[in-house]
Design a protein around this motif. Structure first.
Motif, PDB file in Angstrom:
ATOM      1  N   PHE A 160       9.631  -3.522  11.683  1.00  0.00           N
ATOM      2  CA  PHE A 160       9.283  -3.023  10.356  1.00  0.00           C
ATOM      3  C   PHE A 160      10.078  -1.791   9.941  1.00  0.00           C
ATOM      4  CE2 PHE A 160       4.775  -4.642  11.528  1.00  0.00           C
ATOM      5  CZ  PHE A 160       5.154  -5.951  11.242  1.00  0.00           C
ATOM      6  N   GLN A 199       3.298  -2.411   1.163  1.00  0.00           N
ATOM      7  CA  GLN A 199       3.887  -3.058   2.330  1.00  0.00           C
ATOM      8  C   GLN A 199       3.706  -2.222   3.584  1.00  0.00           C
ATOM      9  OE1 GLN A 199       7.847  -3.563   0.774  1.00  0.00           O
ATOM     10  NE2 GLN A 199       7.414  -5.609  -0.053  1.00  0.00           N
ATOM     11  N   ALA A 246       2.071  -3.277   7.194  1.00  0.00           N
ATOM     12  CA  ALA A 246       2.729  -3.010   8.477  1.00  0.00           C
ATOM     13  C   ALA A 246       1.826  -2.212   9.398  1.00  0.00           C
ATOM     14  CB  ALA A 246       4.048  -2.265   8.242  1.00  0.00           C
ATOM     15  N   VAL A 292      10.867  -7.889   5.535  1.00  0.00           N
ATOM     16  CA  VAL A 292      11.165  -7.627   6.956  1.00  0.00           C
ATOM     17  C   VAL A 292      11.981  -8.749   7.585  1.00  0.00           C
ATOM     18  CG1 VAL A 292       9.177  -6.119   7.265  1.00  0.00           C
ATOM     19  CG2 VAL A 292       8.923  -8.577   7.708  1.00  0.00           C
TER      20      VAL A 292
END
Length: 307
Positions: free
Chosen positions: A35, A44, A48, A84
């Motif tokens: 990540f 996002q 993660a 990613v």
């Protein structure tokens, strides 16, 4: 005859070049590497962080369940998978499941038969943090590079506010033995701004910042001031994702111990020592001369007890 500290500086010089890790990286390290590359949006980053914190459960969630638990929309999860490097959530989930299954398989050994008390569990957590850091050090080139950059920055500013003061003070205290102009900033607000602006005006090029949780808003503001003034920022923190890491030029992410009422910092402390070692290696002649001069002054004024 070199002093013990000089001998240690010489004997522990970092050797450049990547070595083969002795074992597969820990799950948290694998996920951070997965990540860490792309620039993620706040939503996002929430996804993660949820995956990092709950990998063995989250890897088997549907896209709907993951979105709900991370507090984002389903399209956000899809966009996250693309950000990613995957062509959709199913491909990302397959990768996460392979990490989770190895984690579950590795957690069923004889060691789990004996329940540890809370203090032992805190030590175990720090051992895992140090093992992760050891794997990160398999390729020390980034540490070597930033050590050279910090060594050449004169003045060198070290920033640590609130809970991060102790790490910054340790680093600055040691760095002054090997660097001619180290400026420590442990107060936020206009005091920090003045110090950072003066450092840049005096010719400084880098700030080394420590940012441990709970991450202070004033640390983020100070880093932004440093960047605006033209200083580059190297950051030692606990996560490679988040607002602090987004503002830094280079981030060294190390785990912290969170099993006791207050966090513990074995890995960040070792990271600081590694950066000091890299600074030492960057200019060995200056290091030798400054340590020798310091030993003479310490002996003359009897700074230390005779052990």
């Amino acid at each position: 005859m070199p002093s013990p500290q000089q001998a240690r500086a010489q004997a522990s010089a970092i050797t450049s070049g990547k070595t083969v890790p002795e074992a597969e990286a820990a799950p948290t390290s694998q996920l951070r590497e997965l990540f860490d590359g792309p620039r993620l949006s706040p939503g996002q980053r929430r996804i993660a962080q949820y995956l990092i914190d709950h990998i063995t459960e989250a890897a088997f969630l549907s896209i709907t369940d993951l979105a709900e638990r991370a507090g984002v929309s389903q399209p956000s999860v899809t966009r996250f998978a693309g950000a990613v490097g995957f062509n959709g959530y199913p491909a990302l989930r397959e990768r996460l499941q392979s990490i989770a299954l190895r984690t579950l398989a590795g957690g069923t050994g004889p060691a789990t038969e004996h329940r540890s008390n809370e203090l032992q569990a805190a030590v175990d957590a720090e051992i895992e943090n140090l093992e992760n850091l050891r794997r990160d050090f398999a390729d020390p080139d980034r540490v070597i590079w930033i050590g050279r950059e910090l060594s050449q920055s004169s003045p060198l500013t070290v920033l640590g506010l609130r809970i991060s003061v102790s790490l910054a003070e340790y680093f600055a205290y040691a760095a002054r033995r090997i660097h001619p102009d180290v400026r420590l900033v442990t107060r936020g607000g206009s005091v920090a701004y003045d110090a950072l602006l003066q450092s840049r005006e005096a010719g400084g090029t880098w700030v080394l910042a420590f940012g441990m949780p709970r991450h202070a808003q004033e640390t983020l503001t100070a880093i932004r001031v440093a960047r605006t003034a033209g200083l580059r920022v190297a950051l030692v923190t606990d996560l490679a994702l988040g607002a602090l890491a987004d503002e830094a030029d280079v981030t060294f992410s190390t785990g912290i111990g969170a099993r006791l009422v207050f966090d513990t910092y074995a890995a960040p402390g070792l990271m600081a020592a590694a950066l000091l070692q890299a600074m030492t290696d960057a200019d060995p002649e200056r290091t030798r001369a400054r340590l020798e001069e310091y030993e003479q002054v310490a002996e003359e004024h009897q700074f230390f007890l005779k052990d």
